[in-house]
Design a protein around this motif. Sequence first.
Motif, PDB file in Angstrom:
ATOM      1  N   SER A 301       0.837  -1.204   0.000  1.00 56.18           N
ATOM      2  CA  SER A 301       0.000   0.000   0.000  1.00 56.18           C
ATOM      3  C   SER A 301       0.869   1.250   0.000  1.00 56.18           C
ATOM      4  N   HIS A 302       0.318   2.329  -0.557  1.00 56.73           N
ATOM      5  CA  HIS A 302       0.967   3.624  -0.458  1.00 56.73           C
ATOM      6  C   HIS A 302      -0.076   4.711  -0.663  1.00 56.73           C
ATOM      7  N   GLU A 303       0.270   5.926  -0.271  1.00 54.50           N
ATOM      8  CA  GLU A 303      -0.636   7.062  -0.411  1.00 54.50           C
ATOM      9  C   GLU A 303      -0.058   8.017  -1.448  1.00 54.50           C
ATOM     10  N   GLU A 304      -0.927   8.544  -2.309  1.00 51.27           N
ATOM     11  CA  GLU A 304      -0.474   9.494  -3.322  1.00 51.27           C
ATOM     12  C   GLU A 304      -1.602  10.464  -3.635  1.00 51.27           C
ATOM     13  N   PHE A 305      -1.258  11.551  -4.351  1.00 46.50           N
ATOM     14  CA  PHE A 305      -2.276  12.500  -4.791  1.00 46.50           C
ATOM     15  C   PHE A 305      -2.806  12.075  -6.154  1.00 46.50           C
ATOM     16  N   ARG A 306      -4.120  12.113  -6.309  1.00 41.87           N
ATOM     17  CA  ARG A 306      -4.769  11.840  -7.588  1.00 41.87           C
ATOM     18  C   ARG A 306      -5.764  12.954  -7.883  1.00 41.87           C
ATOM     19  N   ASP A 307      -6.011  13.204  -9.175  1.00 41.90           N
ATOM     20  CA  ASP A 307      -7.044  14.162  -9.561  1.00 41.90           C
ATOM     21  C   ASP A 307      -8.411  13.512  -9.367  1.00 41.90           C
ATOM     22  N   ILE A 308      -9.189  14.057  -8.466  1.00 45.43           N
ATOM     23  CA  ILE A 308     -10.512  13.521  -8.137  1.00 45.43           C
ATOM     24  C   ILE A 308     -11.557  14.588  -8.436  1.00 45.43           C
ATOM     25  N   GLU A 309     -12.621  14.202  -9.137  1.00 45.81           N
ATOM     26  CA  GLU A 309     -13.702  15.161  -9.398  1.00 45.81           C
ATOM     27  C   GLU A 309     -14.393  15.505  -8.082  1.00 45.81           C
ATOM     28  N   CYS A 310     -14.588  16.799  -7.864  1.00 47.84           N
ATOM     29  CA  CYS A 310     -15.165  17.283  -6.615  1.00 47.84           C
ATOM     30  C   CYS A 310     -16.256  18.315  -6.893  1.00 47.84           C
ATOM     31  N   ILE A 311     -17.115  18.497  -5.918  1.00 52.82           N
ATOM     32  CA  ILE A 311     -18.036  19.624  -5.883  1.00 52.82           C
ATOM     33  C   ILE A 311     -17.406  20.655  -4.951  1.00 52.82           C
ATOM     34  N   VAL A 312     -17.167  21.872  -5.456  1.00 53.63           N
ATOM     35  CA  VAL A 312     -16.462  22.882  -4.671  1.00 53.63           C
ATOM     36  C   VAL A 312     -17.348  24.110  -4.486  1.00 53.63           C
ATOM     37  N   ILE A 313     -17.506  24.520  -3.236  1.00 56.22           N
ATOM     38  CA  ILE A 313     -18.163  25.783  -2.891  1.00 56.22           C
ATOM     39  C   ILE A 313     -17.065  26.782  -2.549  1.00 56.22           C
ATOM     40  N   SER A 314     -17.046  27.932  -3.222  1.00 55.38           N
ATOM     41  CA  SER A 314     -15.962  28.893  -3.041  1.00 55.38           C
ATOM     42  C   SER A 314     -16.507  30.312  -3.225  1.00 55.38           C
ATOM     43  N   PRO A 315     -15.719  31.341  -2.846  1.00 55.05           N
ATOM     44  CA  PRO A 315     -16.179  32.721  -3.006  1.00 55.05           C
ATOM     45  C   PRO A 315     -16.431  33.067  -4.478  1.00 55.05           C
ATOM     46  N   ASN A 316     -17.457  33.860  -4.701  1.00 57.03           N
ATOM     47  CA  ASN A 316     -17.804  34.332  -6.042  1.00 57.03           C
ATOM     48  C   ASN A 316     -17.438  35.821  -6.090  1.00 57.03           C
ATOM     49  N   GLY A 317     -16.186  36.100  -6.372  1.00 55.48           N
ATOM     50  CA  GLY A 317     -15.713  37.474  -6.327  1.00 55.48           C
ATOM     51  C   GLY A 317     -15.105  37.800  -4.972  1.00 55.48           C
ATOM     52  N   LYS A 318     -15.103  39.078  -4.630  1.00 59.38           N
ATOM     53  CA  LYS A 318     -14.451  39.511  -3.397  1.00 59.38           C
ATOM     54  C   LYS A 318     -15.438  39.788  -2.271  1.00 59.38           C
ATOM     55  N   GLY A 319     -16.731  39.591  -2.507  1.00 57.19           N
ATOM     56  CA  GLY A 319     -17.728  39.824  -1.467  1.00 57.19           C
ATOM     57  C   GLY A 319     -17.592  38.844  -0.321  1.00 57.19           C
ATOM     58  N   LEU A 320     -18.052  39.269   0.865  1.00 65.99           N
ATOM     59  CA  LEU A 320     -17.905  38.439   2.066  1.00 65.99           C
ATOM     60  C   LEU A 320     -19.244  38.235   2.781  1.00 65.99           C
ATOM     61  N   LYS A 321     -20.344  38.182   2.015  1.00 63.38           N
ATOM     62  CA  LYS A 321     -21.649  38.018   2.664  1.00 63.38           C
ATOM     63  C   LYS A 321     -21.748  36.680   3.399  1.00 63.38           C
ATOM     64  N   TYR A 322     -20.973  35.699   2.954  1.00 60.88           N
ATOM     65  CA  TYR A 322     -21.001  34.398   3.631  1.00 60.88           C
ATOM     66  C   TYR A 322     -20.410  34.493   5.042  1.00 60.88           C
ATOM     67  N   ARG A 323     -19.734  35.602   5.364  1.00 61.27           N
ATOM     68  CA  ARG A 323     -19.222  35.808   6.709  1.00 61.27           C
ATOM     69  C   ARG A 323     -20.268  36.472   7.617  1.00 61.27           C
ATOM     70  N   THR A 324     -21.328  37.018   7.036  1.00 65.82           N
ATOM     71  CA  THR A 324     -22.357  37.724   7.803  1.00 65.82           C
ATOM     72  C   THR A 324     -23.384  36.738   8.329  1.00 65.82           C
ATOM     73  N   THR A 325     -23.688  36.817   9.611  1.00 64.57           N
ATOM     74  CA  THR A 325     -24.636  35.888  10.230  1.00 64.57           C
ATOM     75  C   THR A 325     -25.951  35.912   9.458  1.00 64.57           C
ATOM     76  N   TYR A 326     -26.404  34.722   9.051  1.00 64.99           N
ATOM     77  CA  TYR A 326     -27.591  34.608   8.202  1.00 64.99           C
ATOM     78  C   TYR A 326     -28.873  34.855   8.991  1.00 64.99           C
ATOM     79  N   GLN A 327     -28.969  34.282  10.177  1.00 68.21           N
ATOM     80  CA  GLN A 327     -30.156  34.452  11.010  1.00 68.21           C
ATOM     81  C   GLN A 327     -29.692  34.962  12.381  1.00 68.21           C
ATOM     82  N   PRO A 328     -29.604  36.284  12.544  1.00 65.80           N
ATOM     83  CA  PRO A 328     -29.019  36.888  13.749  1.00 65.80           C
ATOM     84  C   PRO A 328     -29.723  36.508  15.040  1.00 65.80           C
ATOM     85  N   ASN A 329     -31.009  36.175  14.970  1.00 71.03           N
ATOM     86  CA  ASN A 329     -31.777  35.877  16.180  1.00 71.03           C
ATOM     87  C   ASN A 329     -31.691  34.417  16.602  1.00 71.03           C
TER      88      ASN A 329
END
Length: 418
Positions: A301-329
Amino acid sequence: MLTFFSSSAQKIKPLTVGDQVPDIVLQKMLNHTDTSGKLSDFSGKAIIIDQWFIACVPCISAMPKLDSLQKEFGDVLQILPVTFEKKSAVKEFWRSNIIVTGIQMKQVVEDTLVRAYFPAISFPQQVWINKDRIVVAITDGKNTTKSNLIKLINGEKILLSVKSDEMDIEVRNALKPNMITRYEENKNKLLFYSYLSKYRKELAGWSFSKLDTAAKIVRVLNNNKTLLKLYDFAYANNSWEPRHLPTRMIRKDSCPYQTGTEEIVDTTSQFCYELMYSGYTTKGFSKYMISDLDKFFKIKSHEEFRDIECIVISPNGKGLKYRTTYQPNRKSYSTFSLKKLKRALVNDVPLFLVQRNLIQLVDDIPVLIECPGNDGKINFDVRWDLSNLDLMNKDLVKFDLKIERVFRKRKVIILEDI
């Protein structure tokens, strides 16, 4: 888990198949004719006591089926959920859990007596009692079929294996090492010890690594684990890096044992492994464990890096709304009901926790979150449909996020024949 019984419960002799059940007092009940009751309240009916608790996933999954069976056989059968959980917690569970919403079964809460008569560590546990109040079966709930219920109701013979938990917590949870002969006397002399066995039903299936700081002994344990879980634990080496187990292993070997990603894994493909050696840290056990596994399974056995298809969630531009609390209450929380509600909602939760929970929720593809600042918090609310990323992006753009299918280099374990 510790449950404290009353002094009367401590004197009770546990019952088994063939025993007569006394008229047990059910001190706190919900949805009954009174706030308390007795088994004799269901005189003339067969009874199934279903022992469960709120965090037990198979217990909860079975509730809709049990409710359906209760409605079908209600004139001659009483299915009675029984839990040690507090009344307030149980009421909130039945009100808020989507799987059981709307179900109103007669049930017992804050129980000590039933559990004294029928001790259990693993749940669910079902006790089948005939109309004469004789125990005819103690099961794990997998045999609750119409045909078996009809036999119970009609007083016919039922041949089911008796569920019997190992009640000695030291044995069950392997609190003592598997190698215990004169252990206390000789542990300071221990240099190295490893153990591998077939599946052992008396041991709980769990894993850990820990250091006996006084004796300077490292102990690594993996009980009743599959090939995938064993190798993943070994190569991870106590890393908290989120891993997607279904794509974690690539097999090129002829070893006959199942990988372990299957829905049901035969116990012949599960093993117990224990490692002990003289050391000062739990980091570094990988070389010993990998060597042991490779040697036994005749694998390179051994461990190595392989290209794996993934679903990626990432920033869309420079906005930071994902840092703002969604439901403050509302307090910080997250819910991932991808298969049932098709919705993922995160409110002010540390990013690394969301990643750890999200990566394993889709079987065939890793779901990754790639946002700067792993110690920051994240917020989003998205309709979950991986076949329609445009729909998901319409929701995520409100949080300055996007979702896409991309390839990422991921660590995989390769198994080959020696």
